[in-house]
Design a protein around this motif. Structure first.
Motif, PDB file in Angstrom:
ATOM      1  N   VAL A 160       0.921  -1.147   0.039  1.00  0.00           N
ATOM      2  CA  VAL A 160       0.130   0.040  -0.040  1.00  0.00           C
ATOM      3  C   VAL A 160       0.935   1.341  -0.188  1.00  0.00           C
ATOM      4  O   VAL A 160       1.794   1.336   0.707  1.00  0.00           O
ATOM      5  CB  VAL A 160      -0.903  -0.015   1.286  1.00  0.00           C
ATOM      6  N   HIS A 161       0.617   2.170  -0.658  1.00  0.00           N
ATOM      7  CA  HIS A 161       1.513   3.357  -0.920  1.00  0.00           C
ATOM      8  C   HIS A 161       0.807   4.445   0.004  1.00  0.00           C
ATOM      9  O   HIS A 161      -0.182   5.099  -0.234  1.00  0.00           O
ATOM     10  CB  HIS A 161       1.258   3.894  -2.475  1.00  0.00           C
ATOM     11  N   LEU A 162       1.701   4.585   0.818  1.00  0.00           N
ATOM     12  CA  LEU A 162       1.327   5.430   2.191  1.00  0.00           C
ATOM     13  C   LEU A 162       1.777   7.268   1.965  1.00  0.00           C
ATOM     14  O   LEU A 162       2.156   7.501   3.154  1.00  0.00           O
ATOM     15  CB  LEU A 162       1.668   4.805   3.359  1.00  0.00           C
ATOM     16  N   VAL A 179       1.906  10.711  -1.326  1.00  0.00           N
ATOM     17  CA  VAL A 179       1.367  11.129  -2.340  1.00  0.00           C
ATOM     18  C   VAL A 179       2.748  11.392  -3.495  1.00  0.00           C
ATOM     19  O   VAL A 179       3.825  11.758  -2.947  1.00  0.00           O
ATOM     20  CB  VAL A 179       0.700  12.443  -2.122  1.00  0.00           C
ATOM     21  N   ASP A 180       2.529  11.057  -4.594  1.00  0.00           N
ATOM     22  CA  ASP A 180       3.580  11.065  -5.504  1.00  0.00           C
ATOM     23  C   ASP A 180       3.425  12.124  -6.284  1.00  0.00           C
ATOM     24  O   ASP A 180       2.441  12.378  -6.946  1.00  0.00           O
ATOM     25  CB  ASP A 180       3.840   9.797  -6.371  1.00  0.00           C
ATOM     26  N   LEU A 181       4.317  13.235  -6.270  1.00  0.00           N
ATOM     27  CA  LEU A 181       4.227  14.387  -7.206  1.00  0.00           C
ATOM     28  C   LEU A 181       5.453  14.712  -8.053  1.00  0.00           C
ATOM     29  O   LEU A 181       6.555  14.309  -7.681  1.00  0.00           O
ATOM     30  CB  LEU A 181       4.271  15.603  -6.076  1.00  0.00           C
ATOM     31  N   SER A 187      10.378  12.245   0.191  1.00  0.00           N
ATOM     32  CA  SER A 187      11.552  11.164  -0.253  1.00  0.00           C
ATOM     33  C   SER A 187      11.816  11.125  -1.679  1.00  0.00           C
ATOM     34  O   SER A 187      11.391  11.741  -2.510  1.00  0.00           O
ATOM     35  CB  SER A 187      10.641   9.576   0.116  1.00  0.00           C
ATOM     36  N   HIS A 188      12.918  10.240  -2.312  1.00  0.00           N
ATOM     37  CA  HIS A 188      13.454   9.918  -3.489  1.00  0.00           C
ATOM     38  C   HIS A 188      14.153  11.357  -3.573  1.00  0.00           C
ATOM     39  O   HIS A 188      14.415  11.629  -4.921  1.00  0.00           O
ATOM     40  CB  HIS A 188      12.382   9.667  -4.411  1.00  0.00           C
ATOM     41  N   LEU A 189      14.788  12.249  -2.664  1.00  0.00           N
ATOM     42  CA  LEU A 189      15.437  13.226  -3.099  1.00  0.00           C
ATOM     43  C   LEU A 189      16.470  13.154  -3.700  1.00  0.00           C
ATOM     44  O   LEU A 189      17.359  12.160  -3.448  1.00  0.00           O
ATOM     45  CB  LEU A 189      15.624  14.199  -1.686  1.00  0.00           C
ATOM     46  N   ASP A 194      12.086  10.892 -11.637  1.00  0.00           N
ATOM     47  CA  ASP A 194      12.269  12.018 -10.595  1.00  0.00           C
ATOM     48  C   ASP A 194      10.758  12.278 -10.188  1.00  0.00           C
ATOM     49  O   ASP A 194      10.043  12.535 -11.049  1.00  0.00           O
ATOM     50  CB  ASP A 194      12.886  13.114 -11.641  1.00  0.00           C
ATOM     51  N   HIS A 195      10.624  12.318  -8.776  1.00  0.00           N
ATOM     52  CA  HIS A 195       9.221  12.594  -8.285  1.00  0.00           C
ATOM     53  C   HIS A 195       9.692  12.818  -6.828  1.00  0.00           C
ATOM     54  O   HIS A 195      10.670  12.200  -6.162  1.00  0.00           O
ATOM     55  CB  HIS A 195       8.229  11.729  -8.768  1.00  0.00           C
ATOM     56  N   LEU A 196       8.571  13.475  -6.245  1.00  0.00           N
ATOM     57  CA  LEU A 196       8.634  13.788  -4.758  1.00  0.00           C
ATOM     58  C   LEU A 196       7.713  12.858  -4.069  1.00  0.00           C
ATOM     59  O   LEU A 196       6.479  12.854  -4.545  1.00  0.00           O
ATOM     60  CB  LEU A 196       8.321  15.015  -4.360  1.00  0.00           C
ATOM     61  N   HIS A 197       8.093  11.770  -3.123  1.00  0.00           N
ATOM     62  CA  HIS A 197       7.045  11.133  -2.425  1.00  0.00           C
ATOM     63  C   HIS A 197       6.851  11.721  -1.148  1.00  0.00           C
ATOM     64  O   HIS A 197       7.858  11.792  -0.352  1.00  0.00           O
ATOM     65  CB  HIS A 197       7.557   9.559  -2.296  1.00  0.00           C
ATOM     66  N   PHE A 198       5.835  12.305  -1.106  1.00  0.00           N
ATOM     67  CA  PHE A 198       5.432  12.953   0.218  1.00  0.00           C
ATOM     68  C   PHE A 198       4.551  12.268   1.076  1.00  0.00           C
ATOM     69  O   PHE A 198       3.247  11.829   0.528  1.00  0.00           O
ATOM     70  CB  PHE A 198       4.800  14.603  -0.320  1.00  0.00           C
TER      71      PHE A 198
HETATM   72 ZN   LIG Z   1       5.454   7.194  -3.748  1.00  0.00          ZN
END
Ligand SMILES: [Zn+2]
Length: 447
Positions: A328-330, A332-334, A376-378, A407-411
């Motif tokens: 489960v993806h906890l 938001v991917d931006l 995350s993923h910075l 490249d994205h931000l997992h917030f």
């Molecule tokens: Zn994510």
């Protein structure tokens, strides 16, 4: 020779029978004050390394009366020998109501004697005396905030007043505990508890506030909660060999780097075990949250970004057409442009800035009262732990470190150690209806 016959027994009597070492009492008694509620079990360890234990007496003295709790004698092995017992462990049960003890101050006294011939065969004595407070009255709790509308995977707030300071107080939601914090109101007995309803828990989840005072007396209060069920998106992700080849080496030493383990097995290890391990780390990091409310107003997102994946999306992972895993993806991917500056969602203290397994380079901010945001993923970060960052202050740049394909931000946001839906905290009207409005209503006394 005759001399020795006299001297040795005399020496023996002086050094052994008349030893002057006191017995030892060990009990878990707090240095400051000790409160006793409806019942208390006090383990007491007594020992005497030389002549052995003779007697222990434990009493409570209150209003001039002495109530014995323990009166125990230990036998001697023989006239000239010491006691049979060098040590003993007693479980002292204190039940004020049964013992006829009213609430109020009292003295707990523990005395131990040994089998030395000191003080005309009375033995050496050790005593511990401690002022205690008998408090069998439970605290009172008034819920001051109104009706709570709660989304599955969402956040909530409860404001309550306590009649006395309570060591532990807060909200239980579906078995998770969320502590309350004082200090937002003039009345120091008013507390705020932010709590979360896990994405997996829907209507019917038990939620209540609880407070426990220093003596162990507790109170529970329910309040009106309307839980809105939420259907989460189901998503399917195809894992390619190219992705695995590009990503798996990063997870050394979390996964075996031998060439024999199939890439899909390595992926499973990362996606399941490392994910769980990373969550355990997060749970440690959010302990000891800031006791002041650092944030203000609506939380900011990632500017000019597209929403790529939502909170609590249920993901199936497939490899070469067959099912591999589900998670489960906890967050938001931006996605914005590559290496885009990432702003802090609100004012907070950096509690972590470093590598966090599947999350890659990550920054975790503590906003106070148990509320956290995670980035995350910075590609890089420009903050250090303990640093206070302002709302919209740039904390780093987006990237694809960790288990990210592009490249994205997992917030993510957390209340205590539970991931919650960030959409609520980005929504000014949600904040005003559910948080600031409720605090203001209590301040103005309209609740
Ligand atoms: Zn994510």
């Amino acid at each position: 020779m005759l001399c020795l016959v006299v001297v040795l027994p005399v020496l023996w009597i002086l050094l052994v029978c008349l030893e002057s070492e006191k017995p030892v009492i060990k009990a878990d008694i707090p240095a400051v004050s000790m409160s006793i509620g409806a019942s208390k079990n006090l383990p007491v360890a007594v020992s005497d390394g030389k002549r052995g234990l003779r007697k222990i007496r434990i009493v409570i003295e209150k209003d001039g009366k002495e109530i014995p709790l323990v009166d125990k004698e230990y036998q001697k092995a023989g006239f000239f020998s010491g006691g049979q017992n060098k040590e003993d462990l007693l479980n002292v049960l204190i039940e004020p109501a049964k013992m006829g003890l009213a609430d109020g101050k009292a003295v707990l006294r523990m005395t131990v004697w040994d089998h030395s011939w000191q003080r005309w065969w009375n033995g050496n004595i050790a005593t511990i005396e401690k002022e205690i407070l008998i408090d069998t009255k439970r605290p009172e709790m008034d819920i001051l905030s109104g009706i709570q509308n709660l989304n599955q995977g969402g956040s909530g707030i409860v404001i309550y007043r306590l009649s006395e300071p309570c060591e532990k107080n807060g909200v239980y939601a579906g078995g998770n505990f969320f502590p309350g914090y004082p200090g937002s109101f003039q009345d120091k007995n008013i507390y705020i508890s932010f709590f979360a309803l896990e994405y997996s828990k829907g209507p019917g989840t038990e939620i209540y506030a609880e407070a426990v005072d220093g003596a162990g007396n507790s109170i529970r209060r329910g309040f009106k909660v309307f839980i809105k069920e939420k259907k989460f998106k189901k998503d399917s992700i195809n894992i390619s060999d190219e992705f695995l080849n590009a990503k798996m080496p990063e997870f050394n030493p979390a996964v075996s780097q031998d060439s024999k383990t199939p890439l899909a097995d390595k992926f499973l290890k990362v996606n399941r075990d490392l994910r769980a391990e990373n969550y355990n780390r997060i749970k440690e990091l959010v302990k000891g949250a800031e006791k002041s409310l650092l944030w203000e107003g609506v939380f900011v997102g990632f500017p000019n970004a597209k929403n790529m994946a939502g909170f609590a999306d249920h993901r199936d992972y497939k490899y070469k057409g067959r099912y591999l895993d589900n998670q489960v993806h906890l967050g938001v991917d931006l996605a914005s442009v590559a290496n885009a500056p990432v702003p802090a969602a609100n004012k907070g203290k950096v509690v972590f800035a470093g590598d966090l397994g599947i999350y890659g380079k990550t920054v975790l901010l503590d906003h106070g009262y148990g509320l956290f945001s995670m980035y995350s993923h910075l590609n890089s970060f420009d903050v250090r732990e303990e640093q206070i960052v302002e709302k919209s202050g740039i904390i780093g740049r987006s990237g694809s470190t960790g288990l990210a394909a592009g490249d994205h931000l997992h917030f993510s946001m957390l209340v205590n150690n539970i991931f919650v839906n960030p959409l609520e905290w980005w929504d000014a009207s949600w904040i005003s209806n559910n948080v600031t409005g409720k605090i203001a209503a209590v301040k103005s006394g309209s609740n």
